[in-house]
Design a protein around this motif. Structure first.
Motif, mmCIF file in Angstrom:
data_model
loop_
_atom_site.group_PDB
_atom_site.id
_atom_site.type_symbol
_atom_site.label_atom_id
_atom_site.label_comp_id
_atom_site.label_asym_id
_atom_site.label_seq_id
_atom_site.Cartn_x
_atom_site.Cartn_y
_atom_site.Cartn_z
ATOM 1 N N PHE A 121 40.317 42.981 25.310
ATOM 2 C CA PHE A 121 39.601 42.695 26.552
ATOM 3 C C PHE A 121 38.722 43.890 26.918
ATOM 4 C CE2 PHE A 121 43.461 39.999 28.090
ATOM 5 C CZ PHE A 121 43.106 38.997 27.194
ATOM 6 N N ASP A 122 37.494 43.629 27.325
ATOM 7 C CA ASP A 122 36.614 44.709 27.784
ATOM 8 C C ASP A 122 36.915 45.066 29.240
ATOM 9 O OD1 ASP A 122 34.831 44.981 25.403
ATOM 10 O OD2 ASP A 122 34.427 42.876 25.867
ATOM 11 N N ILE A 123 37.240 44.056 30.027
ATOM 12 C CA ILE A 123 37.641 44.226 31.429
ATOM 13 C C ILE A 123 38.889 43.380 31.636
ATOM 14 C CG2 ILE A 123 37.001 43.841 33.856
ATOM 15 C CD1 ILE A 123 34.051 44.065 32.971
ATOM 16 N N CYS A 124 39.841 43.900 32.383
ATOM 17 C CA CYS A 124 41.037 43.126 32.711
ATOM 18 C C CYS A 124 41.000 42.741 34.190
ATOM 19 C CB CYS A 124 42.301 43.930 32.423
ATOM 20 S SG CYS A 124 42.614 44.196 30.650
ATOM 21 N N TYR A 177 47.638 46.979 32.176
ATOM 22 C CA TYR A 177 46.189 47.161 32.049
ATOM 23 C C TYR A 177 45.830 48.640 32.176
ATOM 24 C CZ TYR A 177 45.607 42.105 33.304
ATOM 25 O OH TYR A 177 45.631 40.735 33.371
ATOM 26 N N LEU A 178 46.416 49.292 33.183
ATOM 27 C CA LEU A 178 46.101 50.687 33.471
ATOM 28 C C LEU A 178 46.499 51.577 32.297
ATOM 29 C CD1 LEU A 178 44.927 52.163 36.000
ATOM 30 C CD2 LEU A 178 47.284 52.735 36.607
ATOM 31 N N LYS A 202 42.085 50.269 30.525
ATOM 32 C CA LYS A 202 41.082 49.235 30.736
ATOM 33 C C LYS A 202 40.469 49.293 32.135
ATOM 34 C CE LYS A 202 41.273 47.452 26.721
ATOM 35 N NZ LYS A 202 40.071 47.365 25.861
ATOM 36 N N PRO A 203 39.179 48.984 32.270
ATOM 37 C CA PRO A 203 38.616 48.764 33.602
ATOM 38 C C PRO A 203 39.282 47.527 34.199
ATOM 39 C CG PRO A 203 36.883 49.034 31.954
ATOM 40 C CD PRO A 203 38.164 48.857 31.212
ATOM 41 N N ILE A 204 39.556 47.569 35.509
ATOM 42 C CA ILE A 204 40.335 46.508 36.139
ATOM 43 C C ILE A 204 39.647 46.030 37.411
ATOM 44 C CG2 ILE A 204 42.571 45.887 37.142
ATOM 45 C CD1 ILE A 204 43.758 48.303 35.605
ATOM 46 N N VAL A 205 39.595 44.717 37.554
ATOM 47 C CA VAL A 205 39.176 44.105 38.815
ATOM 48 C C VAL A 205 40.351 43.268 39.305
ATOM 49 C CG1 VAL A 205 37.518 42.643 40.018
ATOM 50 C CG2 VAL A 205 36.787 43.971 38.043
ATOM 51 N N THR A 206 40.832 43.542 40.503
ATOM 52 C CA THR A 206 41.976 42.824 41.044
ATOM 53 C C THR A 206 41.809 42.593 42.534
ATOM 54 O OG1 THR A 206 44.392 42.902 41.381
ATOM 55 C CG2 THR A 206 43.223 45.001 41.352
ATOM 56 N N THR A 207 42.374 41.510 43.011
ATOM 57 C CA THR A 207 42.472 41.351 44.457
ATOM 58 C C THR A 207 43.616 42.231 44.951
ATOM 59 O OG1 THR A 207 43.794 39.371 44.020
ATOM 60 C CG2 THR A 207 41.481 39.039 44.591
ATOM 61 N N GLU A 208 43.625 42.513 46.236
ATOM 62 C CA GLU A 208 44.614 43.458 46.777
ATOM 63 C C GLU A 208 45.950 42.754 47.010
ATOM 64 O OE1 GLU A 208 44.997 47.170 49.894
ATOM 65 O OE2 GLU A 208 43.274 45.842 50.000
ATOM 66 N N LYS A 264 43.123 52.249 44.538
ATOM 67 C CA LYS A 264 41.728 51.925 44.792
ATOM 68 C C LYS A 264 40.795 53.111 44.599
ATOM 69 C CE LYS A 264 42.353 52.414 49.817
ATOM 70 N NZ LYS A 264 42.302 51.682 51.109
ATOM 71 N N GLU A 265 41.352 54.331 44.571
ATOM 72 C CA GLU A 265 40.515 55.506 44.330
ATOM 73 C C GLU A 265 40.357 55.802 42.841
ATOM 74 O OE1 GLU A 265 38.880 56.783 46.766
ATOM 75 O OE2 GLU A 265 39.913 55.509 48.214
ATOM 76 N N TYR A 266 41.061 55.072 41.996
ATOM 77 C CA TYR A 266 40.905 55.267 40.556
ATOM 78 C C TYR A 266 39.523 54.747 40.150
ATOM 79 C CZ TYR A 266 45.707 56.664 39.442
ATOM 80 O OH TYR A 266 46.890 57.360 39.336
ATOM 81 N N PRO A 267 38.756 55.535 39.405
ATOM 82 C CA PRO A 267 37.375 55.132 39.098
ATOM 83 C C PRO A 267 37.261 53.871 38.252
ATOM 84 C CG PRO A 267 38.016 57.082 37.848
ATOM 85 C CD PRO A 267 39.097 56.857 38.850
ATOM 86 N N GLN A 268 38.308 53.536 37.479
ATOM 87 C CA GLN A 268 38.246 52.344 36.622
ATOM 88 C C GLN A 268 38.834 51.108 37.289
ATOM 89 O OE1 GLN A 268 40.614 54.684 36.419
ATOM 90 N NE2 GLN A 268 42.237 54.198 34.963
ATOM 91 N N VAL A 269 39.225 51.238 38.569
ATOM 92 C CA VAL A 269 39.891 50.131 39.266
ATOM 93 C C VAL A 269 39.063 49.685 40.464
ATOM 94 C CG1 VAL A 269 41.948 49.418 40.546
ATOM 95 C CG2 VAL A 269 42.178 50.936 38.557
ATOM 96 N N VAL A 270 38.827 48.381 40.548
ATOM 97 C CA VAL A 270 38.206 47.775 41.730
ATOM 98 C C VAL A 270 39.251 46.910 42.411
ATOM 99 C CG1 VAL A 270 36.446 46.197 42.602
ATOM 100 C CG2 VAL A 270 35.899 47.761 40.726
ATOM 101 N N VAL A 271 39.590 47.243 43.644
ATOM 102 C CA VAL A 271 40.567 46.479 44.425
ATOM 103 C C VAL A 271 39.794 45.717 45.496
ATOM 104 C CG1 VAL A 271 42.593 46.567 45.913
ATOM 105 C CG2 VAL A 271 42.383 48.172 43.995
ATOM 106 N N ALA A 272 39.796 44.383 45.387
ATOM 107 C CA ALA A 272 38.990 43.543 46.257
ATOM 108 C C ALA A 272 39.835 42.869 47.326
ATOM 109 C CB ALA A 272 38.268 42.486 45.428
ATOM 110 N N GLN A 273 39.337 42.849 48.532
ATOM 111 C CA GLN A 273 39.993 42.146 49.630
ATOM 112 C C GLN A 273 39.393 40.762 49.853
ATOM 113 O OE1 GLN A 273 39.650 44.930 52.898
ATOM 114 N NE2 GLN A 273 41.626 45.855 52.407
ATOM 115 N N THR A 274 38.240 40.496 49.247
ATOM 116 C CA THR A 274 37.578 39.204 49.384
ATOM 117 C C THR A 274 37.049 38.759 48.022
ATOM 118 O OG1 THR A 274 35.397 40.145 49.815
ATOM 119 C CG2 THR A 274 36.840 39.796 51.725
#
Length: 313
Positions: free
Chosen positions: A214-217, A237-238, A242-248, A256-266
């Motif tokens: 996977f390129d992104i998880c 994943y971490l 891997k770069p990660i996109v996850t809902t919170e 959420k401060e990890y540069p490879q992690v996006v934590v989304a609330q919406t």
């Protein structure tokens, strides 16, 4: 192993069968026989990983026992109508010597009755999940990069509407799913899209190979439908780098401060995260990565639990 000569009851009760069968005297007698064979007679500690096993504790009456709540089953569609489930939780809170939960939400609920309840989030084995090169799985050879992957159960927590929007918004990304379909009807709309691939459930030992491909998880869960659990897949994943996109959900907000992690609330933030990470990968930009902290290794988790247990024996 315990031989249980039942066929129709498991089919009829399905997931409700677990608490039913562990409440049978026959099962308690078999466990007692095994303990005696191991020369464990009077003083021993039991470790429960779900409220469904409380009936066994009630029959055995161990000298001490621990209750480790994984997900909050009262919020799970498959379990919340289990007979006496609420009472099982109450019994554990009133009688267990050690109480653990893997999410802050569940721990806070427990603390209303048990101030000593401990929040011990999930972790990972970094010897198994490591950022090394694996051969690409054969059933992914026909799937072109960039791939956005999900490894986990398919159930009501999966935000189908958000994913369908992602499929349409990012036609050049290929979305790959592996894992058990607990509710096939819920996720059925996903498979009509040309850039969505369901590859089936996979043996656990193959999981690092798929995550490596996977390129992104991602963890595309609905925040409203989460059940107070902490996703082990996030830590896997971490650990794989891997770069990660996850809902919170669960405890992922702490990263959420990890540069490879996006934590989304919406949903919009989730889609923005996919856009940001995929754009960087397309332009061959380096995505800075931070490693899994020591506190999230399974060895650390086990030590925390054993420290509590040792004070009760």
């Amino acid at each position: 192993d315990i031989v249980v000569p039942e066929l129709l009851y498991p089919l009829w009760l399905q997931r409700k069968w677990t608490s039913y069968i562990f409440g049978k005297k026959h099962i308690a007698q078999c466990v007692t026989k095994a303990l005696q064979w191991l020369e464990i007679i009077d003083s021993y500690h039991m470790f429960l990983s779900a409220p469904l096993f409380v009936p066994l504790v009630q029959n055995l009456k161990p000298s001490s026992w621990s209750f480790d709540a994984l997900d909050n089953l009262l919020k799970q569609p498959f379990y919340r109508d289990t007979p006496n489930l609420q009472k099982f939780y109450e019994y554990a809170l009133e009688n267990a010597h050690c109480i653990f939960a893997n999410s802050a939400e569940t721990t806070q609920w427990f603390k209303e009755k048990r101030p000593d309840a401990q929040w011990i989030a999930n972790g990972v084995d970094t010897e198994i999940f490591a950022p090394k090169r694996y051969s690409r799985p054969p059933d992914m050879h026909h799937i072109a990069p960039l791939t956005v992957g999900y490894a986990g159960k398919m159930q009501e927590m999966v935000d189908v509407e958000m994913l369908e929007t992602a499929f349409a918004q990012f036609p050049n990304l290929n979305f790959v799913f592996i894992g058990q379909q607990l509710n096939p009807k819920w996720v059925e709309p996903l498979w009509k899209h040309s850039n969505a691939y369901y590859l089936g459930d996979k043996p656990y030992q193959l999981l690092p190979q798929y995550l490596s491909a996977f390129d992104i998880c991602m963890i595309p869960y609905s925040i409203a439908h989460q059940h107070g659990g902490d996703p082990i897949k996030f830590y896997e994943y971490l650990a794989m780098g891997k770069p990660i996109v996850t809902t919170e959900i669960g405890g992922v907000g702490r990263f959420k401060e990890y540069p490879q992690v996006v934590v989304a609330q919406t949903s919009a933030q989730f889609l923005d995260g996919l856009h940001t990470l995929s754009s960087k990968l397309n332009m061959n930009q380096t995505i800075e990565k931070r490693e899994v902290p020591q506190e999230h290794l399974w060895k650390t988790k086990a030590t925390q639990m054993l420290t509590c247990i040792s004070t009760t024996i």
